[in-house]
Design a protein around this motif. Sequence first.
Motif, PDB file in Angstrom:
ATOM      1  N   GLN A   1       2.808 -14.460 -10.002  1.00  0.00           N
ATOM      2  CA  GLN A   1       1.034 -13.735 -10.602  1.00  0.00           C
ATOM      3  C   GLN A   1       1.612 -12.818 -10.194  1.00  0.00           C
ATOM      4  O   GLN A   1       0.345 -11.985 -10.973  1.00  0.00           O
ATOM      5  CB  GLN A   1       0.483 -15.022 -10.016  1.00  0.00           C
ATOM      6  N   ALA A   2       2.139 -12.167  -9.377  1.00  0.00           N
ATOM      7  CA  ALA A   2       2.169 -10.682  -9.414  1.00  0.00           C
ATOM      8  C   ALA A   2       2.596  -9.847 -10.767  1.00  0.00           C
ATOM      9  O   ALA A   2       2.294  -9.141 -11.016  1.00  0.00           O
ATOM     10  CB  ALA A   2       2.565 -10.231  -8.859  1.00  0.00           C
ATOM     11  N   VAL A   3       2.832 -10.455 -12.674  1.00  0.00           N
ATOM     12  CA  VAL A   3       3.136  -9.838 -12.935  1.00  0.00           C
ATOM     13  C   VAL A   3       1.876  -9.813 -13.860  1.00  0.00           C
ATOM     14  O   VAL A   3       1.550 -11.005 -14.484  1.00  0.00           O
ATOM     15  CB  VAL A   3       4.403 -10.769 -13.711  1.00  0.00           C
ATOM     16  N   ARG A   4       1.399  -8.855 -14.586  1.00  0.00           N
ATOM     17  CA  ARG A   4       0.530  -8.751 -15.061  1.00  0.00           C
ATOM     18  C   ARG A   4       0.515  -9.189 -16.457  1.00  0.00           C
ATOM     19  O   ARG A   4       1.356  -9.159 -17.491  1.00  0.00           O
ATOM     20  CB  ARG A   4      -0.081  -6.690 -15.805  1.00  0.00           C
TER      21      ARG A   4
ATOM     22  N   SER B   1       9.107  -2.521 -16.404  1.00  0.00           N
ATOM     23  CA  SER B   1       9.141  -1.427 -15.618  1.00  0.00           C
ATOM     24  C   SER B   1       8.143  -2.031 -14.245  1.00  0.00           C
ATOM     25  O   SER B   1       7.839  -3.095 -14.670  1.00  0.00           O
ATOM     26  CB  SER B   1       8.447  -0.637 -16.166  1.00  0.00           C
ATOM     27  N   PHE B   2       7.962  -0.909 -13.264  1.00  0.00           N
ATOM     28  CA  PHE B   2       6.770  -1.634 -12.785  1.00  0.00           C
ATOM     29  C   PHE B   2       5.355  -1.620 -12.781  1.00  0.00           C
ATOM     30  O   PHE B   2       4.323  -1.954 -12.729  1.00  0.00           O
ATOM     31  CB  PHE B   2       7.044  -0.490 -11.148  1.00  0.00           C
ATOM     32  N   ARG B   3       4.785  -0.690 -14.104  1.00  0.00           N
ATOM     33  CA  ARG B   3       3.798  -0.804 -14.346  1.00  0.00           C
ATOM     34  C   ARG B   3       3.753  -2.618 -15.004  1.00  0.00           C
ATOM     35  O   ARG B   3       2.194  -1.983 -15.497  1.00  0.00           O
ATOM     36  CB  ARG B   3       3.939   0.113 -15.547  1.00  0.00           C
ATOM     37  N   ASP B   4       4.366  -3.307 -15.307  1.00  0.00           N
ATOM     38  CA  ASP B   4       4.411  -4.683 -16.066  1.00  0.00           C
ATOM     39  C   ASP B   4       3.882  -5.451 -14.760  1.00  0.00           C
ATOM     40  O   ASP B   4       3.774  -6.348 -14.717  1.00  0.00           O
ATOM     41  CB  ASP B   4       5.199  -5.480 -16.420  1.00  0.00           C
TER      42      ASP B   4
ATOM     43  N   PRO C   1      -0.725  -4.495  -5.806  1.00  0.00           N
ATOM     44  CA  PRO C   1      -0.446  -5.435  -4.735  1.00  0.00           C
ATOM     45  C   PRO C   1       0.738  -4.832  -4.269  1.00  0.00           C
ATOM     46  O   PRO C   1       1.204  -5.646  -3.135  1.00  0.00           O
ATOM     47  CB  PRO C   1      -1.668  -6.339  -4.664  1.00  0.00           C
ATOM     48  N   LEU C   2       1.506  -5.986  -5.285  1.00  0.00           N
ATOM     49  CA  LEU C   2       3.072  -6.558  -5.218  1.00  0.00           C
ATOM     50  C   LEU C   2       3.446  -4.993  -4.412  1.00  0.00           C
ATOM     51  O   LEU C   2       4.728  -4.881  -3.903  1.00  0.00           O
ATOM     52  CB  LEU C   2       3.929  -7.113  -5.697  1.00  0.00           C
ATOM     53  N   ILE C   3       2.922  -4.570  -5.990  1.00  0.00           N
ATOM     54  CA  ILE C   3       3.899  -2.749  -5.682  1.00  0.00           C
ATOM     55  C   ILE C   3       4.014  -2.087  -3.935  1.00  0.00           C
ATOM     56  O   ILE C   3       4.483  -1.631  -3.387  1.00  0.00           O
ATOM     57  CB  ILE C   3       3.731  -1.843  -6.484  1.00  0.00           C
ATOM     58  N   GLY C   4       2.425  -2.270  -3.614  1.00  0.00           N
ATOM     59  CA  GLY C   4       2.125  -1.700  -2.291  1.00  0.00           C
ATOM     60  C   GLY C   4       3.166  -2.489  -1.309  1.00  0.00           C
ATOM     61  O   GLY C   4       3.353  -2.052  -0.451  1.00  0.00           O
ATOM     62  N   ALA C   5       3.028  -3.389  -1.465  1.00  0.00           N
ATOM     63  CA  ALA C   5       3.845  -3.869  -0.130  1.00  0.00           C
ATOM     64  C   ALA C   5       5.766  -4.384  -0.276  1.00  0.00           C
ATOM     65  O   ALA C   5       5.996  -4.298   1.023  1.00  0.00           O
ATOM     66  CB  ALA C   5       3.926  -5.955  -0.253  1.00  0.00           C
ATOM     67  N   VAL C   6       5.992  -4.182  -1.603  1.00  0.00           N
ATOM     68  CA  VAL C   6       7.335  -3.477  -1.358  1.00  0.00           C
ATOM     69  C   VAL C   6       7.616  -2.349  -1.078  1.00  0.00           C
ATOM     70  O   VAL C   6       8.958  -1.701  -0.375  1.00  0.00           O
ATOM     71  CB  VAL C   6       8.073  -4.173  -2.785  1.00  0.00           C
ATOM     72  N   GLU C   7       6.383  -1.711  -1.486  1.00  0.00           N
ATOM     73  CA  GLU C   7       6.609   0.200  -0.803  1.00  0.00           C
ATOM     74  C   GLU C   7       6.531   0.162   0.924  1.00  0.00           C
ATOM     75  O   GLU C   7       7.306   0.612   1.156  1.00  0.00           O
ATOM     76  CB  GLU C   7       5.441   1.218  -1.545  1.00  0.00           C
ATOM     77  N   ARG C   8       6.141  -0.480   1.169  1.00  0.00           N
ATOM     78  CA  ARG C   8       5.728  -0.420   2.859  1.00  0.00           C
ATOM     79  C   ARG C   8       7.404  -1.059   3.071  1.00  0.00           C
ATOM     80  O   ARG C   8       7.228  -0.631   4.324  1.00  0.00           O
ATOM     81  CB  ARG C   8       4.267  -1.418   3.454  1.00  0.00           C
ATOM     82  N   LEU C   9       7.483  -2.073   2.766  1.00  0.00           N
ATOM     83  CA  LEU C   9       8.548  -2.671   3.495  1.00  0.00           C
ATOM     84  C   LEU C   9      10.100  -1.473   3.178  1.00  0.00           C
ATOM     85  O   LEU C   9      10.724  -1.841   4.210  1.00  0.00           O
ATOM     86  CB  LEU C   9       8.912  -4.239   2.316  1.00  0.00           C
ATOM     87  N   ILE C  10       9.998  -0.798   2.073  1.00  0.00           N
ATOM     88  CA  ILE C  10      11.052   0.005   1.611  1.00  0.00           C
ATOM     89  C   ILE C  10      10.541   1.272   3.003  1.00  0.00           C
ATOM     90  O   ILE C  10      11.341   1.807   4.102  1.00  0.00           O
ATOM     91  CB  ILE C  10      11.658   0.776   0.232  1.00  0.00           C
ATOM     92  N   ASP C  11       9.867   1.605   3.055  1.00  0.00           N
ATOM     93  CA  ASP C  11       8.954   2.447   3.922  1.00  0.00           C
ATOM     94  C   ASP C  11       9.512   2.703   5.671  1.00  0.00           C
ATOM     95  O   ASP C  11       9.939   3.104   6.137  1.00  0.00           O
ATOM     96  CB  ASP C  11       7.509   3.247   4.296  1.00  0.00           C
ATOM     97  N   PHE C  12       9.667   0.913   5.935  1.00  0.00           N
ATOM     98  CA  PHE C  12       9.706   0.342   7.383  1.00  0.00           C
ATOM     99  C   PHE C  12      11.131   0.126   7.735  1.00  0.00           C
ATOM    100  O   PHE C  12      11.739   0.848   8.358  1.00  0.00           O
ATOM    101  CB  PHE C  12       8.264  -0.668   7.119  1.00  0.00           C
TER     102      PHE C  12
END
Length: 90
Positions: free
Chosen positions: A20-23, A67-70, A74-85
């Motif tokens: 569902q996170a796929v556009r 690519s991430f554009r697809d 909100p999914l991209i943001g969650a993954v970025e937060r995890l990577i940062d952490f």
Amino acid sequence: TAGLGPHVLVTGHPYIDVWQAVRPAALGIDAWPTVPRGEDWKTGICARLGWGTPQQGWRRVYDAVGSFRDLEAPLIGAVERLIDFVTEPE
């Protein structure tokens, strides 16, 4: 997002399933069909879109993402937060 300690991060995304996170546009559909609570989501999606089995549906979803554009933000943001952490120095 809620941190529970220096080595634990609890985060998530608003999707029933990662598909569902796929556009929808990446898959050539206007929107994800609604699947009633209690029905297996992937099976219901495949039935409503005529995609066959969930395994066949997975191939369609996988092939649609280039690519991430697809993906939805909100999914991209969650993954970025995890990577940062996990990459922050102690």
